[in-house]
Design an enzyme around this catalytic site. Structure first.
Site, PDB file in Angstrom:
ATOM      1  N   THR A 111      31.686  -4.109  -7.699  1.00 30.66           N
ATOM      2  CA  THR A 111      30.610  -3.150  -7.489  1.00 30.66           C
ATOM      3  C   THR A 111      30.649  -2.650  -6.054  1.00 30.66           C
ATOM      4  O   THR A 111      31.215  -3.301  -5.179  1.00 30.66           O
ATOM      5  CB  THR A 111      29.230  -3.774  -7.808  1.00 30.66           C
ATOM      6  OG1 THR A 111      28.224  -2.754  -7.751  1.00 30.66           O
ATOM      7  CG2 THR A 111      28.874  -4.876  -6.837  1.00 30.66           C
ATOM      8  N   HIS A 144      31.164 -21.688  -8.953  1.00 30.04           N
ATOM      9  CA  HIS A 144      31.872 -22.794  -8.300  1.00 30.04           C
ATOM     10  C   HIS A 144      32.468 -23.793  -9.292  1.00 30.04           C
ATOM     11  O   HIS A 144      33.326 -24.581  -8.933  1.00 30.04           O
ATOM     12  CB  HIS A 144      30.936 -23.522  -7.322  1.00 30.04           C
ATOM     13  CG  HIS A 144      30.620 -22.725  -6.108  1.00 30.04           C
ATOM     14  ND1 HIS A 144      31.343 -22.830  -4.951  1.00 30.04           N
ATOM     15  CD2 HIS A 144      29.676 -21.785  -5.872  1.00 30.04           C
ATOM     16  CE1 HIS A 144      30.844 -22.005  -4.046  1.00 30.04           C
ATOM     17  NE2 HIS A 144      29.838 -21.356  -4.577  1.00 30.04           N
TER      18      HIS A 144
END
Length: 153
Positions: free
Chosen positions: A72, A124
């Site tokens: 984006t 993560h």
């Protein structure tokens, strides 16, 4: 690029990249399927096509599903931090700010240079922090010297 499907990690040999597009009705994220197979010209053409159809409300529902990663650009954002949330099934989101001239120190002198903030939000559980930093370093190198992409494999 891995992603979650329910509680399972699914590894893919392809890159279905979401491209965030702002419309008057809100943000949409159409997905470029098998983006790794497209040339720069084809990527640019696909993004332009998505942007036109998004603004006209002509995207198909299946074009908005299944991305493995999103890119984006925040053109009108003045903040320096981008606490963005990625879609849970995706590996992450790369946010690029507008390039603006800013004062920076170079060899003890203040000079004006084109600068851009870049942010990476990622899961993560799927991506090691070291690998994320190396990815951002590579993004920086490519943005600073785009011609290198044409000669490197």
């Amino acid at each position: 690029m891995p992603r979650f499907r329910d509680t399972n990690i699914v590894y893919h040999n392809y890159f279905d990249i979401g491209v965030a597009i702002a419309t008057e009705r809100g943000l949409v994220v159409p997905v470029m399927r098998n983006a790794e197979r497209l040339s720069f010209a084809e990527l640019e053409q696909a993004i332009g096509d998505f942007a036109r159809r998004a603004k006209d409300g002509k995207l198909k529902p299946d074009e908005l599903e299944g991305g493995t990663f999103t890119i984006t650009q925040w053109r009108r954002v003045s903040a320096r931090c981008f606490p963005r949330h990625h879609q849970s099934a995706q590996t992450g989101i790369l946010g690029l700010h507008t390039i603006q001239e800013r004062p920076v120190a170079v060899q003890g002198q203040v000079v004006i240079r084109p600068m851009m903030y870049v942010a990476l939000t990622y899961d993560h559980r799927l991506v090691d922090g070291r690998e994320a930093v190396l990815f951002l370093r590579r993004v920086k190198e490519v943005i600073e010297t785009p011609a290198r992409m044409l000669v490197e494999i």
